[in-house]
Design an enzyme around this catalytic site. Structure first.
Site, PDB file in Angstrom:
ATOM      1  N   SER A 230      20.919  65.331 -13.050  1.00  0.00           N
ATOM      2  CA  SER A 230      19.847  65.612 -12.065  1.00  0.00           C
ATOM      3  C   SER A 230      19.053  64.223 -11.588  1.00  0.00           C
ATOM      4  O   SER A 230      18.705  63.551 -12.385  1.00  0.00           O
ATOM      5  CB  SER A 230      18.651  66.404 -12.808  1.00  0.00           C
TER       6      SER A 230
ATOM      7  N   GLN B 263      30.124  69.065 -12.432  1.00  0.00           N
ATOM      8  CA  GLN B 263      29.655  69.690 -13.653  1.00  0.00           C
ATOM      9  C   GLN B 263      30.101  71.161 -13.347  1.00  0.00           C
ATOM     10  O   GLN B 263      29.546  72.069 -12.626  1.00  0.00           O
ATOM     11  CB  GLN B 263      28.124  69.653 -13.223  1.00  0.00           C
TER      12      GLN B 263
ATOM     13  N   SER C 201      19.424  73.911 -12.596  1.00  0.00           N
ATOM     14  CA  SER C 201      19.139  72.801 -11.704  1.00  0.00           C
ATOM     15  C   SER C 201      20.481  72.642 -10.770  1.00  0.00           C
ATOM     16  O   SER C 201      21.425  73.202 -11.037  1.00  0.00           O
ATOM     17  CB  SER C 201      19.539  71.457 -12.846  1.00  0.00           C
TER      18      SER C 201
ATOM     19  N   SER D 112      13.487  68.194 -13.551  1.00  0.00           N
ATOM     20  CA  SER D 112      14.393  68.897 -12.472  1.00  0.00           C
ATOM     21  C   SER D 112      13.766  69.737 -11.275  1.00  0.00           C
ATOM     22  O   SER D 112      12.922  70.726 -11.862  1.00  0.00           O
ATOM     23  CB  SER D 112      15.639  69.751 -13.015  1.00  0.00           C
TER      24      SER D 112
ATOM     25  N   LYS E 298      19.366  62.347 -16.596  1.00  0.00           N
ATOM     26  CA  LYS E 298      18.363  62.257 -15.197  1.00  0.00           C
ATOM     27  C   LYS E 298      18.925  60.775 -14.896  1.00  0.00           C
ATOM     28  O   LYS E 298      18.969  59.950 -15.566  1.00  0.00           O
ATOM     29  CB  LYS E 298      17.005  62.155 -15.921  1.00  0.00           C
TER      30      LYS E 298
END
Lengths: 364, 364, 364, 364
Positions: free
Chosen positions: B226, B348, B342, B80, B156
């Protein structure tokens, strides 16, 4: 008997003075009593921050609509650029009223303007002397005799630009630095040491030019300096407690040892009657009229022994990183981010830390 | 019986893996058991963040020195970018050991890799489905059956670049956006909704493509996504509690409602045995192995009713502002800034807020 | 008889070495003959530019697949960050072949590596001496005896970071500056003066430490220095004409007096056989193998008597402004922007200007 | 007989109108005749560019000191932010004088204000029609009948704000976008297509709403649009040649196919009597009164087949890259950088290129 008032008013843009005008219109603010306006404006807080100039232009035009120009122009306008992170652009209007009494001692406000600073004195002993003299004048104006009763000294100081350096060159004098960004730091540094001298925290004789902007063991616990492209002299505002003043407001201060050292601030809040184990509750948030603080990246590149990257980031100035970060730490404590966190804390608190002043309304 | 281990190791640069190698050398880490490495690297966290690629390259080369390539390449490397404010670049190495027992239930770790995502599915239902499938695979890998036992899902995900868009154009398919920076947000958004679907927080059938990256009422309280330029698929790591695992580590999570909403995090720390009125004390700081959280600027431009300027700053991305600010709020609570915050928290946690996972060592 | 070759190859990312590998695969490049690679990578070209480290890592790994490590590691890798404006990221691979003859004199290439530079010597006389010695070694390596036959000296030099400064402090020595960004300028400055000394443009005895990075009347017309975080010593590549070499390539240079002073470059192109009234025609573009130049903002804040704002912009480094601007001026002349324009031209050409080297293929 | 005048005046800061006031004081400019001021100010040219507001505020206050407010407020103030690279901040003041005759045809200036644009028409066919109508009105005002005699059309167009979108919602109509930043691009796009329609470059019937801001094959070779929050309608300034006007000034234009396509500009200069093989000579530089152009990064990420990185740079907006780069290319041709290169060229010239207007004084 003088009564100090402080009004925190949100701004929708650097030139949005409508909130202040509304307060004047309905009598909450008497323009004749306004001594100073501290503003957080949303520029980058660096050399090319035009939000400060736009704010100053708008505030001056507004006050001139309500006061004779010569009176309006006496009001100290201290614009601090940079509302990084969740910080909210806002004004804090300081007003001196007259006496329905109330608690005493109470918040006292004093101010002073210095003459224009010769460019070659910026960041050198000459600036320290000029600022110390100005702080003493502002204390006198506030009716504060004991330096220990001073809790915050806000100074707006000049900086160098490529053009100003060229002017100094033309006069055959040397400037302390040829880098405009660095000149902001040196100006804040010398100004803050000037405060330390005036408040008896340091001896002028103990400060060498080489210490300015480099020897971080020398600092004031109550200085807050902010450099701006729009002025050539210093504007100084002193906040303290005085038995010569009365009213509901009280001020105290804390010194953060680093960017997340919020416990001393929590203790200062408690001394002011706002005791809290976690985040400030909604009622106490309303009693906290203003938070004025400083932020900077520690010069050793470390925070509590871990590496920070603020000084090695060439895309974002470390002052912008530090304001966002410290605003988060203080916002987490007080429960909102309409706070005045100013960057560039050279000699303002220990390296990486900074002073924080708190103004509370004891009547709410 | 599997035992989960988590090692937080400082990094002096994006390619500084010396701390991990030292831990391998003295036996603290067995490379054969390493499942994933979460890293905070000091780039801008945006499209042209090469610190993540440099870190991934360095970690891969390092693990290949200790493991067969095909094994080393299975390790999830979730880098991140962006260590704004005082955040410290560091690695969190997740390892699966075998069984000297200890407390149970305990931290359980699972992982999964998805196939490469067709560029035209990025930010659309296809990505949600692919991610949800991946999360279920990772839960299975962790031995977690009840979605309520999952406390953090780190994903990711890929992004679009001018070149990748051109490739999609060449195939005659349309991408969800032609703006590279916006593609990072859409990819994080669809990935997070995929987590919500897998954990039963949302019904896949209730999510329209138009909701992705726009309807902030839809969110997961445990997703962390991320985006990175260096991968074309998804890497998924699930953290939860499982009676099938034992050991000293425990995990819990909180959801911040906004960037300074630290009280839910304080409560989660208390549930894990780290109760504190103010800032975490030094001993408890050592028991807190890792903090993993998300940060973003609220889309309505407000924080607790006051205006923030993060979305109107064209010089600094709002994700960089938000990481610095939230890292300050959380650092003020836990007492250091070697934390994993992050940016880009689309779906989120609620708009402007985000999930925070805490891993504690109960044996210290 | 040695034959110099130069290959200009596009890069799709800082770690995209596929173009070089393809050239090796089909025999256009013999890795055993590669002396140096100059690269323009797309980072910010400043302290936290990780694109250079990523490129260096990728190139090293690639050459090690084709050469013994000890041989591969001798190749000078000079990565210049920053492809602002329309500049195209690319590699220029310099190779030394052996003798099918052809025209002579021809382009000659020499190189040298200096020992690691003690941090306290950076930006001071010690660095000038070390670099001058290195340039003489590189000339010897190129078989060039007359300094007038040298047309370009590319130097990659180190910089200071917060951590390196701390290391110097720990040894009780003082560094020339504590500002990491400024250290890049001082390192380029001292390196360039070292070139001037080696080429007889300046007398070492005539340069005081105070001149380094400040007295812009001292400069080399053939030096190109670029600072990088990824090395601690100097890598030096000398380009010139030598009767000891043969082949189709020839090199010449020009000195721009400011950022838009393209006429001297036009004249140098004419000397090399590429005469053009306007923009280089398509055929001549193909004959121009490489353009290597420097760019910087003039320190007086003026360009042809008008104010530029590069030095007062705190959001974008003046080096990034200057690269974009000068790349536009040179691109307008040569007809494309896959050119190597490097920032930070302290003592490299007159203030605000810089040297430009041109390599032409006489056989096309 | 009307005589057009254009005065290029340097600015030392966004609020430095002293040069214009000096010209008024010594009779070079008659404020009563001023029709428009185009300004290059040194902000970032993006959402948070306060240099434009500061300039507009300063110009308005200045003109109100010399004219009745209602007259002063009719002057079109078109501030373009961003003086990247070596560009010099400056004003171009357009004035309509009366008739000491001189050459004819000559530069003619026309102006028009459209009615307020219904918010739901912004970025759609309605805006195209309204702008086309306004351009025809400005041509009439300039005494230009043949669209081919028009060489530049500067349009200041409105944008959407949250409040304006809410008003549209309240009326039950839909806006083209709910993103305020995107609305700036759509407004510039539709305005530019409106110019193309008025000048006969495109047929209104051939443009679908979906083409606006996306189909780059549709463009005007003479449009220059910039969006501003301070107006709800369009301010239009037309520059062309007319036999109804006389005087020393002449205007012509060129269209750059990409950021370094300077040969068409060289040809236009030659048509205006400034023929040059290389860079414009000193005498001809003085005859070039103003250069007005547009710049943007090509959407395919390529310049002459080579990759540019402007669209993938998350630290610097592609508009800032493009302005710096194109200013370098044009500065290399005309010999200075006090030129007006504006960003955001949607449908203004081909993708990656842009129109360039040149105003020459034939009497010098």
């Amino acid at each position: 008997m003088p009564v100090a008032k402080a009004h925190r008013i949100s701004a929708n843009a650097p030139d949005d003075v409508s909130g202040i005008e509304a307060a004047i219109a309905d009598g909450r603010i008497d323009p004749k009593g306004v001594l100073a306006v501290l503003g957080k404006t949303e520029g980058n807080g660096l050399v090319n921050d035009f939000s400060r100039g736009l704010a100053t232009t708008s505030l001056t035009a507004m006050f001139r609509r309500h006061l004779p120009a010569e009176h309006a122009d006496l009001i100290c306008l201290v614009m601090s650029g940079g509302t990084e992170g969740g910080m909210a652009p806002h004004w804090v209007v300081f007003e001196r009223g007259e006496g329905q009494g109330g608690a005493s001692p109470a918040l006292a406000i004093g101010r002073a303007h210095t003459p224009a600073l010769p460019f070659e004195q910026l960041g050198r002993a000459g600036q320290i002397e000029q600022v110390a003299e100005g702080v003493r004048a502002a204390m006198l104006d506030a009716g504060i005799t004991d330096p220990d009763d001073v809790h915050f000294v806000q100074i707006k100081c000049p900086l160098l630009t490529a053009q100003r350096i060229a002017e100094a060159d033309a006069r055959g004098v040397t400037v302390a630095t040829r880098e405009t960004l660095k000149s902001m730091g040196l100006s804040r540094a010398a100004s803050s040491l000037g405060v330390a001298v005036a408040l008896g925290e340091l001896e002028a004789s103990a400060i060498r030019d080489a210490d300015i902007g480099s020897n971080w063991n020398l600092w004031s616990g109550r200085a807050s300096a902010s450099a701006g492209i729009e002025l050539l002299n210093h504007e100084i505002v002193v906040l303290g407690m005085s038995a010569a003043w009365s009213g509901p407001l009280a001020v105290d201060h804390a010194v953060m040892a680093d960017g997340i050292d919020i416990e001393p601030v929590r203790a200062a809040l408690a001394r002011l009657g706002l005791s809290t184990p976690g985040q400030l509750c909604l009622i106490d948030r309303l009693r906290l009229v203003a938070l004025l603080g400083k932020a900077e990246a520690s010069h050793d590149g470390l925070l509590r022994g871990k590496r920070h990257t603020m000084l090695d980031d060439s895309d974002i100035s470390s002052t912008r990183h530090a304001r966002a970060f410290v605003a988060g730490a203080l916002g987490g404590l007080v429960g909102h981010a309409e706070i005045y966190v100013s960057g560039g804390a050279e000699h303002q608190g220990p390296d990486g830390g900074g002073p924080v002043a708190l103004i509370v309304d004891r009547s709410r």
